[in-house]
Design a protein around this motif. Structure first.
Motif, short mmCIF file in Angstrom:
data_model
loop_
_atom_site.label_atom_id
_atom_site.label_comp_id
_atom_site.label_asym_id
_atom_site.label_seq_id
_atom_site.Cartn_x
_atom_site.Cartn_y
_atom_site.Cartn_z
N GLU A 37 0.81 -1.17 0.01
CA GLU A 37 0.01 0.07 -0.07
C GLU A 37 0.92 1.18 -0.02
N ARG A 85 -19.19 -1.69 -2.82
CA ARG A 85 -18.61 -2.39 -1.48
C ARG A 85 -19.43 -3.19 -0.75
N GLU A 136 -16.57 -4.78 3.70
CA GLU A 136 -15.36 -3.89 2.97
C GLU A 136 -15.38 -2.58 3.36
N LEU A 177 -13.97 -2.58 6.79
CA LEU A 177 -12.32 -2.84 6.72
C LEU A 177 -11.70 -1.57 6.33
N ALA A 178 -12.14 -0.51 5.40
CA ALA A 178 -11.75 0.52 5.03
C ALA A 178 -12.20 1.86 5.44
N ASN A 179 -12.79 1.73 6.68
CA ASN A 179 -13.22 2.78 7.45
C ASN A 179 -11.83 3.24 8.33
N THR A 180 -10.83 3.93 7.56
CA THR A 180 -9.93 4.67 8.40
C THR A 180 -9.96 6.32 8.64
#
Length: 205
Positions: A88, A195, A199, A202-205
């Protein structure tokens, strides 16, 4: 001779001191463990190496990426099934000595053991010309291209991946979640990725 041994051994000793009590201390101080100090379970479906505490472009970051990538790929080589190594924010690895060459070698040799290498980048212009990372991206079989706002970036993508020039305006105006898929041996496609709930989490930053 003592002088020859000292001349040979001094760089090694000074390098070792950096890992024991210097700027690289703590990187290889013991067995690799998780955030709770437990041994890593390589059978987990997701393993994350968080390098956010290391300075971007530092020798420490380059060392840990190189060692972690090579180590886990070597362990995976004896494990059945498909494995994916995700690099990444790959733009900064191009500035780390030796790391692009290691990632490229893993991508080439990993096919025999079911290892796939995924490289995430923002702009091709982030890479140095002639870099191993450029070669790695060039040699990939599957490319997902999301919106590129700048005309120069779009032109570079079109040329680099040998895409139809008619896609120029499409790439500039792709909505969120929609991308151009170029897969070796198949026609270019426009894909929408919806999504799942997992997903999104998981991608919740």
């Amino acid at each position: 001779q003592v002088e020859v041994l000292a001349r040979w051994g001094l760089p090694v000793a000074l390098g070792l001191l950096r890992f024991i009590d210097g700027d690289l201390s703590g990187l290889v101080s013991g067995q690799t463990s998780d955030e709770h100090g437990r041994p890593l379970d390589l059978s987990n479906p997701l393993i994350v190496f968080d390098t956010s505490a290391l300075t971007e472009g530092s020798e420490a970051l380059g060392f840990i990426i190189a060692v972690a990538s090579a180590w886990i790929a070597a362990r995976w080589s004896s494990m059945p099934g498909a494995k994916i190594l995700i690099n990444e924010e790959a733009y900064f690895t191009d500035r780390l000595t030796g790391v692009p060459a290691i990632l490229r070698a893993l991508a080439k040799r990993g096919r025999a053991s079911g290892l796939g290498v995924v490289t995430l980048i923002h702009h091709l212009s982030d890479f140095k010309e002639g870099s191993d990372l450029v070669a790695l991206v060039k040699e990939t079989d599957v490319v997902h291209i999301f919106r590129q706002d700048k005309a120069d970036d779009v032109d570079q993508v079109i040329e680099f991946f040998d895409l139809p020039p008619a896609l120029r305006e499409t790439i500039k105006t792709l909505p969120n979640g929609v991308h151009v898929l170029r897969q070796f041996g198949s026609p270019v496609q426009i894909i929408q990725h919806v999504r799942s709930t997992m997903e999104v989490w998981l991608a919740n930053t």
